[in-house]
Design a protein around this motif. Structure first.
Motif, PDB file in Angstrom:
ATOM      1  N   ALA A 116       0.828  -1.210   0.000  1.00  0.00           N
ATOM      2  CA  ALA A 116       0.000   0.000   0.000  1.00  0.00           C
ATOM      3  C   ALA A 116       0.861   1.259   0.000  1.00  0.00           C
ATOM      4  CB  ALA A 116      -0.921  -0.011   1.216  1.00  0.00           C
ATOM      5  N   TYR A 117       1.968   1.217   0.727  1.00  0.00           N
ATOM      6  CA  TYR A 117       2.875   2.368   0.758  1.00  0.00           C
ATOM      7  C   TYR A 117       3.431   2.639  -0.635  1.00  0.00           C
ATOM      8  CZ  TYR A 117       6.728   5.435   1.976  1.00  0.00           C
ATOM      9  OH  TYR A 117       7.582   6.502   2.031  1.00  0.00           O
ATOM     10  N   LEU A 118       3.912   1.599  -1.321  1.00  0.00           N
ATOM     11  CA  LEU A 118       4.473   1.787  -2.651  1.00  0.00           C
ATOM     12  C   LEU A 118       3.433   2.300  -3.643  1.00  0.00           C
ATOM     13  CD1 LEU A 118       6.984   0.277  -1.572  1.00  0.00           C
ATOM     14  CD2 LEU A 118       7.084  -0.912  -3.763  1.00  0.00           C
ATOM     15  N   GLN A 119       2.200   1.880  -3.490  1.00  0.00           N
ATOM     16  CA  GLN A 119       1.165   2.221  -4.451  1.00  0.00           C
ATOM     17  C   GLN A 119       0.539   3.589  -4.229  1.00  0.00           C
ATOM     18  OE1 GLN A 119      -1.475  -1.162  -4.151  1.00  0.00           O
ATOM     19  NE2 GLN A 119      -0.310  -2.352  -5.670  1.00  0.00           N
ATOM     20  N   THR A 120       0.938   4.278  -3.183  1.00  0.00           N
ATOM     21  CA  THR A 120       0.421   5.617  -2.911  1.00  0.00           C
ATOM     22  C   THR A 120       0.969   6.605  -3.937  1.00  0.00           C
ATOM     23  OG1 THR A 120       0.256   5.145  -0.551  1.00  0.00           O
ATOM     24  CG2 THR A 120       0.297   7.464  -1.183  1.00  0.00           C
ATOM     25  N   ASP A 121       0.159   7.563  -4.334  1.00  0.00           N
ATOM     26  CA  ASP A 121       0.584   8.564  -5.312  1.00  0.00           C
ATOM     27  C   ASP A 121       1.863   9.266  -4.850  1.00  0.00           C
ATOM     28  OD1 ASP A 121      -1.574   7.990  -6.890  1.00  0.00           O
ATOM     29  OD2 ASP A 121      -2.768   9.724  -6.247  1.00  0.00           O
ATOM     30  N   GLY A 122       2.736   9.538  -5.800  1.00  0.00           N
ATOM     31  CA  GLY A 122       3.963  10.252  -5.490  1.00  0.00           C
ATOM     32  C   GLY A 122       5.152   9.359  -5.216  1.00  0.00           C
ATOM     33  N   ARG A 123       4.973   8.037  -5.319  1.00  0.00           N
ATOM     34  CA  ARG A 123       6.062   7.120  -4.996  1.00  0.00           C
ATOM     35  C   ARG A 123       6.447   6.241  -6.190  1.00  0.00           C
ATOM     36  NH1 ARG A 123       2.995   6.415   0.472  1.00  0.00           N
ATOM     37  NH2 ARG A 123       3.644   8.395   1.389  1.00  0.00           N
ATOM     38  N   ALA A 124       6.239   6.740  -7.383  1.00  0.00           N
ATOM     39  CA  ALA A 124       6.541   5.947  -8.574  1.00  0.00           C
ATOM     40  C   ALA A 124       8.012   5.564  -8.659  1.00  0.00           C
ATOM     41  CB  ALA A 124       6.133   6.709  -9.830  1.00  0.00           C
ATOM     42  N   SER A 125       8.897   6.423  -8.164  1.00  0.00           N
ATOM     43  CA  SER A 125      10.332   6.142  -8.265  1.00  0.00           C
ATOM     44  C   SER A 125      10.932   5.689  -6.933  1.00  0.00           C
ATOM     45  CB  SER A 125      11.076   7.388  -8.769  1.00  0.00           C
ATOM     46  OG  SER A 125      10.936   8.451  -7.845  1.00  0.00           O
TER      47      SER A 125
END
Length: 356
Positions: A116-125
């Motif tokens: 869920a943390y990785l999939q949050t907006d703003g964490r693409a990289s």
């Protein structure tokens, strides 16, 4: 693109750890460092994009599986260290503690929150490519462990493994240029780890992507400027990491020819003065201490390059001699004296010792 990994958990072949040069006592020294940090929350350096006040949370709530060891990627590869050591030495005194730490971290609930943390907006990289590559390396290690508890951890890790693999596979076609730095963003080192995972998980799609990038980015490279290395805070060699990746994807005879043009500096008379270990001036400085990691990673990359060459190649003695000098230069620095080094150098020491 995502891949169905679930059905592979119990059918992959066992991959042995190369531990001929590694003793239980030495592995235990590195395990101690990992155990001291995997659930130590502070100090902590997070790369955390905040959208609002609601995102101001402590690391243990943001990434509950991998919140220790100063930063996310170090926590991930410290867990790899624990798995590798416990697999290699199942009867060692440290094995039970290593298993307990893995069991505490690698729960389905913790790992669901990591996804869920990785999939949050703003964490693409986020942690791309270094941390994602180590996450896949952890998955590969667990998949290679013929053990009931390891299979449970493998199953729990699958959603995060899939997310990491999907991020890499979506990124690679868009990546127009290699990243040739000596720190986390370097592509060659990450590609090597991801390649090893792809082989372990029998992921032909990822192998195909990496082969394409090897040809696009590296196959025509010539005369890598090894004399420009190291930069002052490198922990990876751009030149050696590229060669260590290419020996994975290119057949031995062709690799030998490619290496002729790429690193003509490698001696053929057994000498080692063509590549000297980096000098570390302050091991309490978190960036200057990177150079101990450079010496250790150079050591295993030189061994890897040697393994990729034909058995009669004249460069083997020089490669292995230089590897030994680099290992000896920094292995003694893998201690608990300075947390800026102890939270990650154990992984580099164990990775080199157990892969060569």
């Amino acid at each position: 693109m995502r891949w169905a990994l679930t059905l592979m958990v119990c059918v992959l072949p066992f991959s042995p750890v190369r531990s001929e040069s590694l003793t239980s006592t030495e592995a235990g020294r590195f395990v101690t460092l990992a155990l001291e940090c995997v659930h130590r929350e502070y100090p902590n350096k997070i790369a955390h994009v905040m959208a609002s006040d609601a995102d101001a949370k402590p690391p243990r709530q943001l990434t509950p599986a991998f919140y220790g060891c100063y930063d996310w990627h170090s926590s991930v590869h410290a867990h790899w260290l624990l798995a590798r050591a416990a697999r290699a030495f199942p009867d060692a005194p440290f094995a039970a503690s290593a298993r307990a730490a893995l069991a505490r971290s690698l729960t389905k609930q913790n790992l669901a929150l990591e996804v869920a943390y990785l999939q949050t907006d703003g964490r693409a990289s986020f942690e791309r490519p270094y941390g994602l590559a180590w996450l896949l390396q952890l998955a590969a290690e667990l998949r290679s462990w013929d053990d009931l508890q390891a299979r449970e951890w493998t199953s729990a890790l699958i959603p995060l493994e899939e997310e990491a693999a999907a991020r890499v596979s979506n990124w690679l076609p868009k990546l127009a240029y290699p990243i040739r730095v000596g720190e986390h963003d370097q592509t060659a080192f990450a590609f090597g780890l991801i390649w090893d995972w792809a082989q372990t998980s029998r992921n032909a799609a990822m192998e195909s992507l990496l082969r394409a990038k090897a040809q696009e980015f590296y196959l025509s490279d010539r005369a890598c400027p090894l004399n420009y290395e190291p930069s002052g805070q490198d922990f990876l060699s751009p030149c050696l990491a590229e060669a260590d990746f290419m020996r994975r994807v290119v057949e031995s005879a062709r690799f030998a020819q490619w290496l002729d043009a790429f690193l003509p500096q490698i001696a053929r008379d057994g000498s080692t003065d063509w590549l000297r270990p980096a000098q570390v001036t302050d091991r309490s400085d978190p960036k200057l201490a990177h150079l101990d990691g450079l010496n250790l990673s150079r050591a295993w990359m030189l061994e890897g390059i040697a393994r990729g060459l034909p058995a009669a190649d004249a460069r083997l003695r020089s490669l292995r001699g230089a590897s030994a000098l680099h290992r000896e230069a920094s292995l003694g620095a893998v201690t608990a004296e300075h947390y800026v080094g102890s939270h990650w150098l154990g992984t580099f020491a164990l990775y080199g010792a157990s892969n060569n």
